[in-house]
Design an enzyme around this catalytic site. Sequence first.
Site, PDB file in Angstrom:
ATOM      1  N   LEU A  53      12.430 -16.257   7.116  1.00 16.29           N
ATOM      2  CA  LEU A  53      12.243 -17.522   6.404  1.00 16.29           C
ATOM      3  C   LEU A  53      10.902 -17.547   5.683  1.00 16.29           C
ATOM      4  O   LEU A  53      10.796 -18.013   4.558  1.00 16.29           O
ATOM      5  CB  LEU A  53      12.310 -18.695   7.390  1.00 16.29           C
ATOM      6  CG  LEU A  53      13.625 -18.878   8.157  1.00 16.29           C
ATOM      7  CD1 LEU A  53      13.546 -20.117   9.030  1.00 16.29           C
ATOM      8  CD2 LEU A  53      14.802 -18.981   7.207  1.00 16.29           C
ATOM      9  N   GLN A  54       9.870 -16.993   6.342  1.00 15.80           N
ATOM     10  CA  GLN A  54       8.517 -17.116   5.805  1.00 15.80           C
ATOM     11  C   GLN A  54       8.266 -16.305   4.540  1.00 15.80           C
ATOM     12  O   GLN A  54       7.314 -16.563   3.817  1.00 15.80           O
ATOM     13  CB  GLN A  54       7.487 -16.754   6.869  1.00 15.80           C
ATOM     14  CG  GLN A  54       7.496 -15.302   7.297  1.00 15.80           C
ATOM     15  CD  GLN A  54       6.886 -15.088   8.675  1.00 15.80           C
ATOM     16  OE1 GLN A  54       5.766 -15.471   8.926  1.00 15.80           O
ATOM     17  NE2 GLN A  54       7.632 -14.472   9.566  1.00 15.80           N
ATOM     18  N   ARG A  55       9.107 -15.338   4.262  1.00 12.51           N
ATOM     19  CA  ARG A  55       8.849 -14.551   3.054  1.00 12.51           C
ATOM     20  C   ARG A  55       9.841 -14.817   1.930  1.00 12.51           C
ATOM     21  O   ARG A  55       9.572 -14.458   0.780  1.00 12.51           O
ATOM     22  CB  ARG A  55       8.785 -13.061   3.381  1.00 12.51           C
ATOM     23  CG  ARG A  55      10.121 -12.389   3.588  1.00 12.51           C
ATOM     24  CD  ARG A  55       9.934 -10.887   3.815  1.00 12.51           C
ATOM     25  NE  ARG A  55      11.218 -10.217   3.868  1.00 12.51           N
ATOM     26  CZ  ARG A  55      11.418  -9.028   4.414  1.00 12.51           C
ATOM     27  NH1 ARG A  55      10.416  -8.375   4.945  1.00 12.51           N
ATOM     28  NH2 ARG A  55      12.610  -8.479   4.412  1.00 12.51           N
TER      29      ARG A  55
ATOM     30  N   THR B  99       2.224  -8.239  -1.494  1.00 13.60           N
ATOM     31  CA  THR B  99       2.496  -8.187  -0.062  1.00 13.60           C
ATOM     32  C   THR B  99       2.122  -9.493   0.603  1.00 13.60           C
ATOM     33  O   THR B  99       1.043 -10.042   0.368  1.00 13.60           O
ATOM     34  CB  THR B  99       1.755  -7.030   0.663  1.00 13.60           C
ATOM     35  OG1 THR B  99       1.793  -7.273   2.062  1.00 13.60           O
ATOM     36  CG2 THR B  99       0.303  -6.933   0.253  1.00 13.60           C
ATOM     37  N   ILE B 100       3.025 -10.001   1.434  1.00 17.28           N
ATOM     38  CA  ILE B 100       2.738 -11.244   2.165  1.00 17.28           C
ATOM     39  C   ILE B 100       1.662 -10.998   3.224  1.00 17.28           C
ATOM     40  O   ILE B 100       1.049 -11.930   3.709  1.00 17.28           O
ATOM     41  CB  ILE B 100       3.995 -11.863   2.836  1.00 17.28           C
ATOM     42  CG1 ILE B 100       4.589 -10.941   3.900  1.00 17.28           C
ATOM     43  CG2 ILE B 100       5.036 -12.229   1.803  1.00 17.28           C
ATOM     44  CD1 ILE B 100       5.583 -11.661   4.818  1.00 17.28           C
ATOM     45  N   ASP B 101       1.440  -9.719   3.580  1.00 23.59           N
ATOM     46  CA  ASP B 101       0.457  -9.406   4.621  1.00 23.59           C
ATOM     47  C   ASP B 101      -0.989  -9.522   4.124  1.00 23.59           C
ATOM     48  O   ASP B 101      -1.914  -9.539   4.929  1.00 23.59           O
ATOM     49  CB  ASP B 101       0.689  -7.986   5.148  1.00 23.59           C
ATOM     50  CG  ASP B 101       1.996  -7.878   5.910  1.00 23.59           C
ATOM     51  OD1 ASP B 101       2.435  -8.901   6.470  1.00 23.59           O
ATOM     52  OD2 ASP B 101       2.581  -6.788   5.926  1.00 23.59           O
TER      53      ASP B 101
ATOM     54  N   ASN C 160       0.804  -1.230   0.000  1.00 25.33           N
ATOM     55  CA  ASN C 160       0.000   0.000   0.000  1.00 25.33           C
ATOM     56  C   ASN C 160       0.836   1.280   0.000  1.00 25.33           C
ATOM     57  O   ASN C 160       0.407   2.288  -0.554  1.00 25.33           O
ATOM     58  CB  ASN C 160      -1.053   0.024   1.119  1.00 25.33           C
ATOM     59  CG  ASN C 160      -0.628  -0.739   2.339  1.00 25.33           C
ATOM     60  OD1 ASN C 160       0.565  -0.775   2.644  1.00 25.33           O
ATOM     61  ND2 ASN C 160      -1.568  -1.337   3.038  1.00 25.33           N
TER      62      ASN C 160
END
Lengths: 404, 404
Positions: free
Chosen positions: A296-298, A136-138, A108
């Site tokens: 790690l998660q992204r 975005t991973i969010d 955003n």
Amino acid sequence: MSSGKVLVAQGGGPTAVINQSLAGVVLEARRHHGIQRVYGARHGVRGIVNEDFWDLTQETSHNLEMVANTPSSALGSTRDKPDLKYCHEIFKVLRAHQIEHFFNIGGNDSSDTVRIISEEAAKAGYPLRCIHIPKTIDNDLVSNDHTPGFPSAARFVAQAFAGANLDNASLPGVYVGVVMGRHAGFLTAAAALGKKFPDDGPHLIYLPERVFSIERFLSDVKAVYERHGRCVIAVSEGIHDESGTPMLVKLAKALEHDAHGNVQLSGSGALADLLCEEIKTQLKIKRVRGDTFGYLQRSFIGCVSDVDQREAREVGEKAVQFAMWGSRDGSVAIKRTGYYSVDYELLPLAEVAGKTRVMEDEFIAASGTDVTDAFRLYLRPLLGSGLPDAFRLRAHSVPKVLGG
Amino acid sequence: MSSGKVLVAQGGGPTAVINQSLAGVVLEARRHHGIQRVYGARHGVRGIVNEDFWDLTQETSHNLEMVANTPSSALGSTRDKPDLKYCHEIFKVLRAHQIEHFFNIGGNDSSDTVRIISEEAAKAGYPLRCIHIPKTIDNDLVSNDHTPGFPSAARFVAQAFAGANLDNASLPGVYVGVVMGRHAGFLTAAAALGKKFPDDGPHLIYLPERVFSIERFLSDVKAVYERHGRCVIAVSEGIHDESGTPMLVKLAKALEHDAHGNVQLSGSGALADLLCEEIKTQLKIKRVRGDTFGYLQRSFIGCVSDVDQREAREVGEKAVQFAMWGSRDGSVAIKRTGYYSVDYELLPLAEVAGKTRVMEDEFIAASGTDVTDAFRLYLRPLLGSGLPDAFRLRAHSVPKVLGG
């Protein structure tokens, strides 16, 4: 007369598929006869003001395909959030290089940058087509069914919790996994997709959409632990009290851990450690372990949703098509059209820019510590094909001989 | 007269492939006509003293195959380390259930348990065949080329660092990734396999086999940061000073972080946080992030080496074959026979039991912060097929127009 110059940039946190969108823009733009140069800005908007461009017309399509499959932002990224002055600088450079099409891949903040630059160009009467490409991973962009990058990160989180649950079942205790997401809980909620059998974890999920109370948390954990002899918990890094104070800050202060008392939520294991400490000291449970999934998660290489890859490629490709055949600036959005199918739309920039979506109420269970079936139905197709599955032995107990 | 009863147990930390060994034992044992029952002990040796057995003769071969592909210990595990008295209890139960073959899947503690029980049975004149089946992500069993479980955990670490390096290149700064391994640095060293291009991270690797000095560490990081503008660091949780004191304890004390001053190295993000704090305050670098890989690295579902799967299955299968057609107890070991091929041997229990292998000097670079090509050659075939690869754009700089 047209310069035929395109500029593409990547902003914010990297994802596993952001280079798919880059490849989508570059390969589609190079297909158009009117386009003579496709430039890439190094490290996002920072690279624009520094005139730090790479000529992607000189990159092989083969290598672009390989880069597309590589996580993180191949052009480099930035955390700069341009204000009006900064946008003026950007616009000055775009004009000097006779850029006619600007594509900005990001969240955003990035969409807001595109909005300001679009307005500046209109004011100056400079013919610039500006398109924001979502990432975005969010999953916190409004008016999008979901955002590229989120499905792959969600897949990582689901797989991580599937494994953590198996580990915890093998060596029982309490496990706390802290997941990224300051305001939106979508990624933390994805932990629920790691469950298979009824007594599988995560047994409790704490989202930033709900007020966090440490007393309630401890009583929840106690109840699960008494029932199952173990407890797996998914926690968003953004959990906060009713005043909006992040729990990380609050717990660190309470325990006089000054060093942890800053507002950097990611890149530190402090929240998990503090929650584990509470469980150990208050509930007297011995085996309590915490993991913070962190970067790690992204950016983990080798855990990606094929649906996410395809869609990330398409939003890049569609961005160019909207720019070439459309008549206005905008933000590309993913719309769900079936179970499971999508289409793409170009939204007005002002509809998306600078706004934050959080999890809809229908996705959060009444308990506040679980997701609904509506969320499971929403997320499952995004995770893609070949999701690994967990199996367990069936209990056929052998009668005791010695008794006891 | 033979009872035809077999017992299998799993001990210690779970791995991604320990259920392959379980399936190897069960399926091979069920194939032998002399075997009438295959029991599994719930939660390792703890389940033996509690007579908590499942009859795996009543499990379908199809489900066993599915369980084999599932990470973590399907029978449950334990951290109990039996002493002589505990082993007497175990032996009493084995005798009461007329167990004739005992298979224990685990690390060096598990092999020591097998050794003691084997000796007890011989003393008592009770006909018991005891076989230890190797398993440990630490790769610290002596006389083994490597141990099942290590290759898949190493693959996770290599993939994690490949992604972390891409993330760090995109948003430059310092990244610290803390990896499991209290005494042996093999798993931390696997981070080196995440490197592809010459300037890729991890740029520095700190192993428990070398004495850690915080001054040396800070000067190493400073040098890399000045050269590359960024720095990716792999750190073993077991790093310690010349007296053997873990750095976690030392740093926590120095900073008066009492809560972190315990000896639990895993399941906490404290070491990464403390090292990041040192880098921030001493080197004045702003963007410093730390991740602790924690339990993800040993139980993540969907990141497994096919070589590891195959070998873990074979050590289980071979264990039964050694038991049926051999004449002595022992520990199954993997021997490398070519590039790349292996064979299996049955070693005397005393050769393996209770001993700890650490990284050989030939695997550690003279700098002490990198691995050698000998290590790369050693590890690469273990990681298996389909390892994801990272690609980058080639730099074709565009001339500046505005200058600057």
